[in-house]
Enzyme design. Structure first.
Site, PDB file in Angstrom:
ATOM      1  N   PRO A   1     -15.274  45.138  92.540  1.00 11.99           N
ATOM      2  CA  PRO A   1     -14.521  44.471  93.598  1.00 11.99           C
ATOM      3  C   PRO A   1     -14.867  42.810  93.475  1.00 11.99           C
ATOM      4  O   PRO A   1     -15.840  42.592  92.793  1.00 11.99           O
ATOM      5  CB  PRO A   1     -15.088  44.780  94.822  1.00 11.99           C
ATOM      6  CG  PRO A   1     -16.425  45.267  94.278  1.00 11.99           C
ATOM      7  CD  PRO A   1     -16.328  45.975  93.033  1.00 11.99           C
ATOM      8  N   GLY A   2     -13.623  41.987  93.568  1.00 13.07           N
ATOM      9  CA  GLY A   2     -13.886  40.747  93.723  1.00 13.07           C
ATOM     10  C   GLY A   2     -12.649  39.916  93.713  1.00 13.07           C
ATOM     11  O   GLY A   2     -11.821  40.083  94.370  1.00 13.07           O
TER      12      GLY A   2
ATOM     13  N   LEU B   1      -6.029  43.800  72.628  1.00 13.19           N
ATOM     14  CA  LEU B   1      -6.972  42.952  72.552  1.00 13.19           C
ATOM     15  C   LEU B   1      -7.756  42.712  73.878  1.00 13.19           C
ATOM     16  O   LEU B   1      -6.602  42.591  74.953  1.00 13.19           O
ATOM     17  CB  LEU B   1      -6.782  41.741  71.880  1.00 13.19           C
ATOM     18  CG  LEU B   1      -6.213  41.841  70.355  1.00 13.19           C
ATOM     19  CD1 LEU B   1      -6.226  40.534  69.709  1.00 13.19           C
ATOM     20  CD2 LEU B   1      -6.853  42.873  69.644  1.00 13.19           C
TER      21      LEU B   1
ATOM     22  N   CYS C   1      -2.234  37.725  80.488  1.00 14.39           N
ATOM     23  CA  CYS C   1      -1.638  39.103  80.359  1.00 14.39           C
ATOM     24  C   CYS C   1      -1.417  39.925  81.460  1.00 14.39           C
ATOM     25  O   CYS C   1      -0.156  40.133  81.705  1.00 14.39           O
ATOM     26  CB  CYS C   1      -2.577  39.964  79.320  1.00 14.39           C
ATOM     27  SG  CYS C   1      -2.580  39.217  77.703  1.00 14.39           S
TER      28      CYS C   1
ATOM     29  N   LEU D   1     -13.297  49.000  88.124  1.00 12.36           N
ATOM     30  CA  LEU D   1     -13.498  49.195  89.533  1.00 12.36           C
ATOM     31  C   LEU D   1     -14.436  48.351  90.305  1.00 12.36           C
ATOM     32  O   LEU D   1     -15.320  48.555  91.170  1.00 12.36           O
ATOM     33  CB  LEU D   1     -14.120  50.617  89.748  1.00 12.36           C
ATOM     34  CG  LEU D   1     -13.673  51.197  91.108  1.00 12.36           C
ATOM     35  CD1 LEU D   1     -12.108  51.319  91.159  1.00 12.36           C
ATOM     36  CD2 LEU D   1     -14.236  52.635  91.215  1.00 12.36           C
TER      37      LEU D   1
END
Length: 439
Positions: A258-259, A156, A266, A256
């Protein structure tokens, strides 16, 4: 045969699974040892925010297909298939997973199992857990080995849990005999008819699928964030780099972005538990790269604090900071290991006056961190702010009008922690715009 289902544990996974299986037409009994949670669910109130789930819960309570209890004896008498959906959190002070809740469920349910049935584990577990629980189940159940175990990991995504339950991208089933496979093919018949891939395998492989998937996703996220570190040093733009990489079909653009990195209940704990279990199996060298994946992820938070401090003139003291976002991701009220809240707390500890706003996770954040200030809207949180930090990419933050926001702040400085805004639009409105991995 029309199987009757129980769902043992009604947290995020269990509440979703119980409601959705009732939506598919099954009679479902949800069980939790928390009587207050049982009463709340029976009244149609969800303990979590998940788009679309509350309507399904209430519809199936009303039509009688779904109800809740705290009695294991009632669950054993009712169910033909028992789904185990309890959590496996990280042990305090260790990387390893705490599987005590799973053991507690088996130990509470098994003594009441007096007829043939199937117990299905859905929790994320260290490899080897299923076989141990299977042995325990056969040992404790009056019906003995006629109480069989299967392992059916969940996949999930918070914010998309209803879709992922009713229309999964794959079903993985770990079994030891043909009977559990036959039963689960009938339970999931509607999904299989729509072409959902089914992988039938053994216990260890089924257990490894979920943690391997999460390890891969975490690695992909940390890879682009490692590139962001290089881009900052080289004065390159990680957003453009990510775009160029995404056109390579072998790589793709998903995960992919960015940050600020990943958080939640999880990915962080699962990759740590995976490393711990590999060590126990003598295969720890195979997963040493996950330590760096974890380290890159945590460095993103420290770098965000550094960027905010730079825009504050080198110190947070005397500065008012607006933090937009508290949930670890949009479309969720989950604040577990939230990068956004982690950054907010660190800035407050270093002397900044921090005001947080989140459209859904506000109350959870307030309970966890009453020392922070909270605004009733993005504009209220930003009023008088010297720096605005966008840390959870809720659509309402992406859609903010830079002129309107600019009219309430003390200075037009923003750090985009999720690379979610159009930099040129904000700069054109007179904002000093900064983001991780961008010039």
């Amino acid at each position: 045969m029309a199987y009757r289902l129980t769902v043992l544990g009604t947290g995020y996974l269990g509440a979703t699974h119980a409601a959705c299986m009732a939506e598919l037409g099954f009679e479902v009994l949800g069980l939790d040892v928390d009587a207050a949670k049982v009463a709340s669910l029976q009244a149609g109130n969800l303990p979590i925010h998940e788009p679309g789930l509350e309507d399904i819960l209430r519809r199936n309570l009303a039509n009688g297909r779904l109800r809740f209890t705290s009695s294991y004896e009632e669950a054993a008498d009712f169910g033909d298939v028992h789904f185990v959906c309890v959590g496996t959190p990280q042990k305090k002070g260790e990387y390893a997973a705490d599987v005590s809740y799973l053991d507690a469920v088996i130990e509470s349910l098994a003594p009441h199992l007096r007829r043939d049935c199937l117990v299905v584990g859905k929790s994320t577990v260290p490899v080897g857990t299923a076989q141990r629980l299977s042995d325990k189940l056969a040992r404790l159940a009056p019906v003995g080995e006629a109480a069989e175990l299967a392992w059916n990991p969940e996949f999930l995504r918070e914010g998309f849990a209803v879709k992922d339950t009713l229309h999964p991208d794959r079903i993985v089933l770990g079994v030891h005999s043909e009977k559990p496979e036959k039963i689960m093919r009938e339970v999931y018949a509607s999904m299989l008819e729509h072409g959902t891939p089914l992988v039938i395998t053994d216990y260890p492989t089924a257990e490894l699928v979920k943690v391997a998937a999460n390890a891969f996703l975490a690695t992909k996220i940390s890879f682009i964030n490692a590139m962001a570190e290089v881009c900052e040093a080289a004065h390159a733009d990680v957003k453009q780099l990510s775009l160029a990489l995404s056109y390579d079909e072998r790589i793709g653009g998903r995960f992919l972005n960015p940050g600020l990195g990943f958080g939640g209940g999880c990915l962080p704990k699962d990759i740590r538990a995976f490393m711990a279990r590999a060590g126990e199996l003598g295969a720890d060298q195979a997963l040493t790269f996950l330590r760096e994946v974890d380290a890159i992820n945590m460095r993103r938070r420290a770098r965000m604090v550094d960027l905010a401090r730079e825009l504050s003139g080198g110190s947070f003291r005397g500065c008012t900071m607006a933090v937009l976002g508290a949930a670890f991701k949009p479309n969720s009220d989950d604040i577990r290991d939230s990068p956004a809240l982690d950054v907010a707390v660190k800035i407050a500890e270093q002397g900044g006056k921090v005001t947080v706003y989140d459209p859904v996770a506000q109350e959870n954040a307030r309970r966890a961190h009453p020392e922070l200030n909270y605004g009733a809207s993005a504009l209220e949180a930003a009023r008088g702010a010297h720096v605005v930090l966008l840390l959870t990419e809720w659509q309402e933050f992406v859609d903010l009008d830079p002129e309107e926001l600019g009219s309430v702040v003390a200075s037009r400085k923003i750090v985009d922690g999720r690379n979610a805004l159009d930099a040129e639009t904000w700069r054109a409105a007179g904002w000093h715009y900064r983001a991780l991995g961008r010039p």
